[in-house]
Scaffold this motif. Structure first.
Motif, short mmCIF file in Angstrom:
data_model
loop_
_atom_site.label_atom_id
_atom_site.label_comp_id
_atom_site.label_asym_id
_atom_site.label_seq_id
_atom_site.Cartn_x
_atom_site.Cartn_y
_atom_site.Cartn_z
N LEU A 1 0.57 -1.24 0.09
CA LEU A 1 0.02 0.09 0.26
C LEU A 1 1.04 1.25 0.02
CD1 LEU A 1 -2.41 -1.35 2.70
CD2 LEU A 1 -2.70 -1.27 0.53
N GLY A 2 0.50 2.28 -0.78
CA GLY A 2 1.22 3.54 -0.80
C GLY A 2 0.31 4.93 -0.66
N LYS A 3 0.87 5.87 -1.08
CA LYS A 3 0.12 7.22 -1.01
C LYS A 3 -1.22 7.26 -1.76
CE LYS A 3 0.64 12.25 -1.99
NZ LYS A 3 1.36 13.09 -2.60
N GLY A 4 -2.32 7.40 -1.33
CA GLY A 4 -3.52 7.45 -1.82
C GLY A 4 -4.62 6.15 -1.73
N ASP A 5 -3.93 5.19 -1.05
CA ASP A 5 -4.62 3.85 -1.09
C ASP A 5 -5.53 3.91 0.06
OD1 ASP A 5 -3.58 2.78 -3.08
OD2 ASP A 5 -1.95 1.79 -1.96
N LEU A 6 -6.55 3.13 0.20
CA LEU A 6 -7.82 3.20 1.12
C LEU A 6 -8.09 1.98 1.78
CD1 LEU A 6 -10.02 4.75 2.75
CD2 LEU A 6 -11.41 4.25 0.80
N ILE A 7 -7.56 1.62 3.02
CA ILE A 7 -7.81 0.19 3.57
C ILE A 7 -9.02 0.23 4.56
CG2 ILE A 7 -5.56 -0.66 3.13
CD1 ILE A 7 -4.82 0.16 5.74
N GLY A 8 -9.88 -0.80 4.59
CA GLY A 8 -10.91 -0.86 5.55
C GLY A 8 -11.66 -2.12 5.34
N ALA A 9 -13.03 -1.80 5.40
CA ALA A 9 -14.05 -2.98 4.87
C ALA A 9 -15.31 -2.45 4.73
CB ALA A 9 -14.01 -4.00 5.96
N ASP A 10 -16.07 -3.24 3.79
CA ASP A 10 -17.42 -2.85 3.67
C ASP A 10 -18.26 -2.83 4.93
OD1 ASP A 10 -16.67 -5.48 2.98
OD2 ASP A 10 -18.73 -6.02 2.70
N LEU A 11 -19.08 -1.84 5.13
CA LEU A 11 -19.86 -1.75 6.70
C LEU A 11 -20.52 -3.01 6.88
CD1 LEU A 11 -20.83 1.96 6.59
CD2 LEU A 11 -18.94 1.02 7.47
N PRO A 12 -20.51 -3.46 8.27
CA PRO A 12 -21.18 -4.59 8.53
C PRO A 12 -22.82 -4.25 8.91
CG PRO A 12 -20.20 -3.56 10.42
CD PRO A 12 -19.93 -2.66 9.26
N GLY A 13 -23.54 -5.32 9.17
CA GLY A 13 -24.75 -5.17 9.64
C GLY A 13 -24.93 -4.55 11.09
N LYS A 14 -26.03 -4.33 11.49
CA LYS A 14 -26.22 -3.77 12.79
C LYS A 14 -25.63 -4.72 14.01
CE LYS A 14 -29.74 -1.44 15.82
NZ LYS A 14 -28.90 0.02 15.60
N ASP A 15 -24.67 -4.02 14.56
CA ASP A 15 -24.24 -4.84 15.95
C ASP A 15 -23.13 -5.83 15.41
OD1 ASP A 15 -25.74 -3.37 17.54
OD2 ASP A 15 -27.30 -4.73 17.67
N GLN A 16 -22.86 -6.02 14.14
CA GLN A 16 -21.84 -6.73 13.68
C GLN A 16 -20.39 -6.27 13.72
OE1 GLN A 16 -22.50 -8.08 9.63
NE2 GLN A 16 -20.82 -9.36 9.62
N VAL A 17 -19.48 -7.07 14.49
CA VAL A 17 -17.96 -6.82 14.57
C VAL A 17 -17.31 -7.18 13.22
CG1 VAL A 17 -16.00 -7.03 15.87
CG2 VAL A 17 -18.32 -6.73 16.98
N ILE A 18 -16.34 -6.41 12.69
CA ILE A 18 -15.62 -6.91 11.64
C ILE A 18 -14.31 -7.05 11.98
CG2 ILE A 18 -14.42 -6.22 9.47
CD1 ILE A 18 -16.41 -3.78 9.11
N LYS A 19 -13.79 -8.64 11.94
CA LYS A 19 -12.47 -9.03 12.23
C LYS A 19 -11.48 -8.76 11.00
CE LYS A 19 -13.50 -9.96 16.29
NZ LYS A 19 -13.51 -11.49 16.78
N THR A 20 -10.45 -8.25 11.22
CA THR A 20 -9.51 -8.17 9.97
C THR A 20 -8.84 -9.70 9.58
OG1 THR A 20 -7.74 -7.74 11.70
CG2 THR A 20 -8.77 -5.83 10.93
N ASN A 21 -8.70 -9.58 8.33
CA ASN A 21 -8.34 -11.03 7.80
C ASN A 21 -6.68 -11.11 7.50
OD1 ASN A 21 -7.69 -9.33 5.33
ND2 ASN A 21 -9.62 -9.92 4.40
N ALA A 22 -5.94 -9.89 7.88
CA ALA A 22 -4.59 -9.90 7.70
C ALA A 22 -3.86 -8.87 8.55
CB ALA A 22 -4.24 -9.62 6.08
#
Length: 239
Positions: free
Chosen positions: A148-169
């Motif tokens: 990843l470099g300048k201008g890149d965006l990292i995250g995840a598509d938003l979860p459903g209500k009360d759902q926790v996103i766990k990172t895969n890496a």
């Protein structure tokens, strides 16, 4: 005239010494903290390097603390200027000015030194991160999935209500990195205030992410990185 000139020079020198004195005071407090709690040498070195580097970048000024007492109207205008890079992403093109102003108040800055982890696999993802400068690598089982470099965006598509996103890496800094991030909780609050933009955001976020950290999305990444299957020749085509 001489009194005015020398008075101004004296004031400038006093401000310079005041800033330097503040640096040495905070450095002493940090060293005292390390000694009292008997932190190991490696952890001590990381803390000192981080403090020295961030001080050289922002001169010890905490923007959030500095702007805390300003009215929301003025803070929003300042935040729009400070965070214009992330707000100019294609993801936010269709957002109204009011939506962008509300969103800008939830954007914070972060810093990552070489070798430090921004995120580790299995962490609960709490923000989208935008790389302003520097480079990072995305790792899974000691294999590099992305740089990843300048201008890149990292995250995840938003979860459903009360759902926790766990990172895969893991996400690890290769160089000194300046980042801006918007907390998921603040983002959801803004989207609830602007439902006309919410549906557009939800549809675009998946494709606008440079790397999706949602657990399970690595299947898609693997599919993108793997070469196409070689088709076996049909009987009679040989030769």
């Amino acid at each position: 005239m001489h009194a005015v000139v020398f008075g101004n020079v004296t004031a400038i020198i006093q401000r310079m010494y005041a800033r330097r004195s503040l640096y040495h005071t905070r450095m002493k407090d940090l060293k005292d903290f390390i000694r009292v709690h008997r932190l190991p040498q490696q952890l001590k070195q990381r803390m000192l390097e981080y403090f020295q580097t961030t001080w050289s970048v922002n001169n010890g000024i905490d923007a959030n603390e500095l702007l805390r007492d300003f009215p929301d109207e003025l803070r929003a205008d300042i935040a729009m200027h400070l965070h214009k890079d992330i707000l100019q992403l294609p993801l936010f093109e269709t957002a109204s000015r009011g939506c962008l102003r509300a969103l800008s108040l939830h954007i914070k800055t972060s810093f990552c030194a070489p070798g430090e982890y921004l995120l580790r696999q299995g962490d609960a993802l709490q923000a989208h991160y935008f790389v302003c400068s520097g480079s990072l690598e995305v790792l899974k089982d000691n294999m590099v999935l992305a740089i990843l470099g300048k201008g890149d965006l990292i995250g995840a598509d938003l979860p459903g209500k009360d759902q926790v996103i766990k990172t895969n890496a893991d996400v690890k800094a290769l160089t000194y990195c300046d980042l801006q991030y918007v907390a998921l909780r603040g983002l959801v609050e803004v989207l609830e205030l602007y439902p006309e933009y919410c549906s557009k955001f939800m549809a675009d976020i998946h494709q606008d992410l440079t790397f999706n950290l949602r657990e399970g999305s690595e299947i898609e990444v693997g599919a993108c990185l793997s070469p196409p299957p070689v088709q076996a020749p049909a009987p009679g085509d040989a030769g």
